[in-house]
Design a protein around this motif. Structure first.
Motif, short mmCIF file in Angstrom:
data_model
loop_
_atom_site.label_atom_id
_atom_site.label_comp_id
_atom_site.label_asym_id
_atom_site.label_seq_id
_atom_site.Cartn_x
_atom_site.Cartn_y
_atom_site.Cartn_z
N GLY A 46 0.83 -1.33 0.01
CA GLY A 46 0.15 0.09 0.07
C GLY A 46 0.91 1.42 -0.02
N ARG A 47 1.91 1.09 -0.01
CA ARG A 47 2.94 2.31 -0.41
C ARG A 47 3.03 2.92 -1.84
NH1 ARG A 47 7.90 -0.62 2.42
NH2 ARG A 47 7.44 -1.87 0.57
N PRO A 48 2.88 4.19 -2.12
CA PRO A 48 3.03 4.69 -3.46
C PRO A 48 4.48 4.56 -3.99
CG PRO A 48 2.81 6.48 -1.81
CD PRO A 48 2.66 5.01 -1.06
N ASP A 49 4.50 4.29 -5.32
CA ASP A 49 5.85 4.34 -5.84
C ASP A 49 5.72 4.85 -7.18
OD1 ASP A 49 4.71 2.24 -7.04
OD2 ASP A 49 6.21 0.74 -6.41
N ASP A 71 3.16 13.10 1.10
CA ASP A 71 2.88 13.59 2.56
C ASP A 71 3.19 12.47 3.66
OD1 ASP A 71 2.33 16.29 2.00
OD2 ASP A 71 0.40 15.90 1.96
N THR A 72 3.98 12.67 4.42
CA THR A 72 4.09 11.39 5.49
C THR A 72 3.99 12.05 6.82
OG1 THR A 72 6.14 10.82 4.10
CG2 THR A 72 6.09 10.07 6.61
N VAL A 73 3.00 11.13 7.14
CA VAL A 73 2.45 11.44 8.82
C VAL A 73 3.75 10.86 9.87
CG1 VAL A 73 0.74 10.69 10.52
CG2 VAL A 73 0.28 10.72 7.98
N GLN A 74 4.03 11.73 10.75
CA GLN A 74 5.12 11.36 11.65
C GLN A 74 4.86 11.63 12.99
OE1 GLN A 74 8.63 13.63 10.24
NE2 GLN A 74 9.33 11.98 8.83
N GLY A 75 5.34 11.15 14.05
CA GLY A 75 5.27 11.70 15.32
C GLY A 75 4.14 11.02 16.01
N ALA A 76 4.28 11.29 17.37
CA ALA A 76 3.14 10.99 18.38
C ALA A 76 1.92 11.86 17.98
CB ALA A 76 3.69 11.10 19.81
N ARG A 77 2.08 13.13 17.69
CA ARG A 77 0.98 14.00 17.39
C ARG A 77 0.49 13.97 15.80
NH1 ARG A 77 0.86 18.79 21.25
NH2 ARG A 77 1.86 17.92 22.87
N GLU A 78 1.26 13.00 15.16
CA GLU A 78 0.87 12.79 13.68
C GLU A 78 0.65 13.98 12.84
OE1 GLU A 78 -2.64 10.19 13.76
OE2 GLU A 78 -1.43 8.48 14.28
N HIS A 79 1.87 14.78 12.84
CA HIS A 79 2.11 15.85 12.03
C HIS A 79 2.25 15.19 10.69
CE1 HIS A 79 6.00 15.30 13.62
NE2 HIS A 79 6.35 15.99 12.25
N VAL A 80 2.14 16.26 9.63
CA VAL A 80 2.30 15.89 8.17
C VAL A 80 3.57 16.46 7.77
CG1 VAL A 80 1.37 15.91 5.67
CG2 VAL A 80 -0.08 15.19 7.74
N VAL A 81 4.38 15.88 6.98
CA VAL A 81 5.45 16.33 6.31
C VAL A 81 5.71 16.05 4.90
CG1 VAL A 81 8.23 16.43 6.42
CG2 VAL A 81 7.09 16.08 8.54
N ARG A 82 5.83 16.98 4.14
CA ARG A 82 5.89 16.78 2.71
C ARG A 82 7.37 16.44 2.19
NH1 ARG A 82 2.15 19.96 -1.12
NH2 ARG A 82 0.97 18.44 -0.17
N ARG A 83 7.70 15.47 1.53
CA ARG A 83 8.86 15.00 1.09
C ARG A 83 8.96 14.55 -0.20
NH1 ARG A 83 12.14 12.44 6.09
NH2 ARG A 83 11.01 13.44 7.64
N THR A 84 10.06 14.87 -0.74
CA THR A 84 10.59 14.70 -2.20
C THR A 84 11.48 13.41 -2.38
OG1 THR A 84 9.77 16.73 -3.02
CG2 THR A 84 10.94 15.52 -4.76
N TYR A 85 11.19 12.59 -3.03
CA TYR A 85 12.40 11.41 -3.24
C TYR A 85 12.51 11.38 -4.82
CZ TYR A 85 10.68 10.11 1.29
OH TYR A 85 10.58 10.09 2.70
N ARG A 86 13.89 11.15 -4.98
CA ARG A 86 14.26 11.02 -6.61
C ARG A 86 15.12 9.76 -6.51
NH1 ARG A 86 14.50 16.33 -5.28
NH2 ARG A 86 13.52 17.75 -6.84
N ALA A 96 13.53 3.64 -14.29
CA ALA A 96 13.88 3.98 -12.74
C ALA A 96 12.79 3.95 -11.82
CB ALA A 96 14.23 5.51 -13.11
N LYS A 97 12.96 3.54 -10.55
CA LYS A 97 11.80 3.48 -9.67
C LYS A 97 12.22 3.97 -8.34
CE LYS A 97 8.52 -0.10 -8.42
NZ LYS A 97 8.14 -1.58 -8.63
N VAL A 98 11.15 4.59 -7.80
CA VAL A 98 11.26 5.16 -6.43
C VAL A 98 9.92 4.97 -5.76
CG1 VAL A 98 10.80 7.63 -7.26
CG2 VAL A 98 12.23 7.18 -5.28
N GLY A 99 9.99 5.08 -4.28
CA GLY A 99 8.68 4.93 -3.77
C GLY A 99 8.95 5.77 -2.31
N CYS A 100 7.85 5.80 -1.59
CA CYS A 100 7.53 6.29 -0.42
C CYS A 100 7.58 5.24 0.68
CB CYS A 100 6.36 7.36 -0.32
SG CYS A 100 6.45 8.88 -1.24
N GLY A 101 7.78 5.76 1.88
CA GLY A 101 7.42 4.81 2.96
C GLY A 101 6.18 4.49 3.33
N PHE A 102 5.92 3.95 4.59
CA PHE A 102 4.72 3.62 5.23
C PHE A 102 4.02 4.97 5.76
CE2 PHE A 102 6.56 -0.61 5.78
CZ PHE A 102 5.80 -1.45 5.21
#
Length: 116
Positions: A46-49, A71-86, A96-102
């Protein structure tokens, strides 16, 4: 983009990925002789790639890579952080293939070409 349209887009990506069809595809990038196309999908967990593939003729030494924005949900308060992966630069003949985490949600994706 409104919040409701984001939910509709995430639901559509989830439904398409469950059916096994590619979720979406980005506009082609490249030079006059060839183009590279990025396709977004979800892996079996279920992770985007994103996968970038090139077709056509490119100059010698041309390379491409896939880019994904999540957009990745992080921390105990579940704040959202936008990340770019290449992904790494790869020759135009291979993909070429790249994906995001859980706990990540797809925001955007594209293909980049250099040397074309």
């Amino acid at each position: 983009m409104k919040f409701s349209s984001v939910l509709v887009a995430v639901a559509a990506v989830s439904a398409l990925a469950a059916s096994g069809a590619p979720a979406a595809s980005a506009a082609p990038a490249g030079g006059p002789g060839g183009s590279c196309k990025a396709t977004a999908d979800m892996d079996r967990l279920g992770r985007p790639d994103v996968t970038s593939r090139c077709s056509g003729r490119f100059p010698s030494g041309a390379a491409h890579r896939a880019v994904i924005v999540c957009d990745t949900v992080q921390g105990a308060r579940e704040h959202v952080v936008r990340r770019t992966y290449r992904s790494k630069w790869t020759p135009t003949g291979s993909h070429a293939k790249v994906g995001c985490g859980f706990k990540s949600f797809l925001v955007g994706f594209s293909a980049e070409v250099k040397g074309a």
